[in-house]
Design a protein around this motif. Structure first.
Motif, mmCIF file in Angstrom:
data_model
loop_
_atom_site.group_PDB
_atom_site.id
_atom_site.type_symbol
_atom_site.label_atom_id
_atom_site.label_comp_id
_atom_site.label_asym_id
_atom_site.label_seq_id
_atom_site.Cartn_x
_atom_site.Cartn_y
_atom_site.Cartn_z
ATOM 1 N N TYR A 44 1.149 -1.016 0.293
ATOM 2 C CA TYR A 44 -0.021 0.314 -0.143
ATOM 3 C C TYR A 44 0.541 1.239 0.184
ATOM 4 O O TYR A 44 1.933 1.229 0.359
ATOM 5 N N THR A 45 0.743 2.303 -0.987
ATOM 6 C CA THR A 45 1.476 3.551 -1.409
ATOM 7 C C THR A 45 0.280 4.352 -0.799
ATOM 8 O O THR A 45 -0.696 4.231 -1.826
ATOM 9 N N GLU A 46 1.306 5.608 0.089
ATOM 10 C CA GLU A 46 0.476 6.966 -0.265
ATOM 11 C C GLU A 46 0.573 8.025 -0.689
ATOM 12 O O GLU A 46 2.634 7.791 -0.556
ATOM 13 N N CYS A 47 0.752 8.526 -1.621
ATOM 14 C CA CYS A 47 1.637 9.944 -2.671
ATOM 15 C C CYS A 47 0.966 10.953 -3.331
ATOM 16 O O CYS A 47 -0.787 11.085 -2.996
ATOM 17 N N ARG A 48 1.374 12.330 -2.825
ATOM 18 C CA ARG A 48 1.171 12.867 -2.765
ATOM 19 C C ARG A 48 1.986 13.869 -4.393
ATOM 20 O O ARG A 48 2.606 13.488 -4.885
ATOM 21 N N THR A 49 0.851 14.258 -5.192
ATOM 22 C CA THR A 49 1.138 15.034 -6.184
ATOM 23 C C THR A 49 2.133 16.445 -5.886
ATOM 24 O O THR A 49 2.088 16.736 -4.803
ATOM 25 N N ALA A 50 1.981 16.999 -6.921
ATOM 26 C CA ALA A 50 2.979 18.143 -6.884
ATOM 27 C C ALA A 50 2.100 19.378 -6.846
ATOM 28 O O ALA A 50 2.032 20.133 -5.467
ATOM 29 N N ASP A 51 0.808 19.014 -6.800
ATOM 30 C CA ASP A 51 -0.405 19.919 -6.587
ATOM 31 C C ASP A 51 -0.804 19.557 -4.974
ATOM 32 O O ASP A 51 -2.087 20.339 -4.638
ATOM 33 N N SER A 54 -3.581 13.907 -2.637
ATOM 34 C CA SER A 54 -2.690 12.486 -2.302
ATOM 35 C C SER A 54 -3.899 11.074 -2.750
ATOM 36 O O SER A 54 -4.903 11.268 -2.261
ATOM 37 N N LEU A 55 -2.740 10.325 -3.102
ATOM 38 C CA LEU A 55 -3.199 9.174 -3.908
ATOM 39 C C LEU A 55 -3.195 8.094 -2.873
ATOM 40 O O LEU A 55 -1.979 8.262 -2.723
ATOM 41 N N ILE A 56 -4.092 7.067 -3.277
ATOM 42 C CA ILE A 56 -3.824 5.612 -2.298
ATOM 43 C C ILE A 56 -3.262 4.240 -3.769
ATOM 44 O O ILE A 56 -4.706 4.856 -3.705
ATOM 45 N N GLY A 57 -2.655 3.569 -3.524
ATOM 46 C CA GLY A 57 -2.122 2.460 -4.528
ATOM 47 C C GLY A 57 -1.985 1.337 -4.416
ATOM 48 O O GLY A 57 -1.731 1.774 -2.848
ATOM 49 N N CYS A 58 -2.793 0.726 -4.254
ATOM 50 C CA CYS A 58 -2.740 -0.704 -3.910
ATOM 51 C C CYS A 58 -1.919 -1.934 -4.799
ATOM 52 O O CYS A 58 -2.489 -1.769 -5.990
ATOM 53 N N GLY A 59 -1.201 -2.397 -4.377
ATOM 54 C CA GLY A 59 -0.641 -3.693 -5.333
ATOM 55 C C GLY A 59 -0.379 -5.312 -5.027
ATOM 56 O O GLY A 59 -0.269 -5.750 -3.407
ATOM 57 N N SER A 68 4.747 -3.160 -4.522
ATOM 58 C CA SER A 68 4.809 -2.174 -4.384
ATOM 59 C C SER A 68 5.326 -1.137 -5.928
ATOM 60 O O SER A 68 4.378 -0.282 -6.025
ATOM 61 N N VAL A 69 6.059 -1.880 -6.848
ATOM 62 C CA VAL A 69 5.391 -1.432 -8.685
ATOM 63 C C VAL A 69 3.506 -0.822 -8.666
ATOM 64 O O VAL A 69 3.507 0.352 -8.636
ATOM 65 N N ARG A 70 3.119 -2.157 -7.854
ATOM 66 C CA ARG A 70 1.797 -1.960 -8.645
ATOM 67 C C ARG A 70 1.384 -0.531 -7.695
ATOM 68 O O ARG A 70 0.709 -0.255 -8.909
#
Length: 88
Positions: A44-51, A54-59, A68-70
């Protein structure tokens, strides 16, 4: 959090250099699903865009690095769908 030399730290700059969203990893976690020979990794990853979004991803995968890449690609896909594009 993306400082390092593993797959997670390589995917983030590759995305932005290829025209994908500019974002950074804010949080990351992983765990195993099942036991023995049927084990799979969930990342699971939480990413933050330049603007600032906050986005969550699951692989999921049998390999934790691939999972992790997924997860990062899932978050990046969400950023693309929201219209988060690299600054010009």
């Amino acid at each position: 959090m993306e400082d390092g030399n593993g797959p997670k730290s390589s995917v983030i700059p590759a995305l932005s250099e290829s025209g994908g969203p500019v974002m950074g990893i804010v949080d990351y976690s992983e765990h195993a699903i099942c036991r023995g020979s049927n084990v799979r990794a969930a990342a699971y990853t939480e990413c933050r865009t330049a603007d600032g979004r906050s986005l969550i991803g699951c692989g999921l995968d049998t390999d934790v690095a691939t999972a992790s890449v997924r997860a990062i690609l899932w978050a990046a896909d969400g950023a693309q769908q929201l219209g988060c594009t690299p600054p010009e």
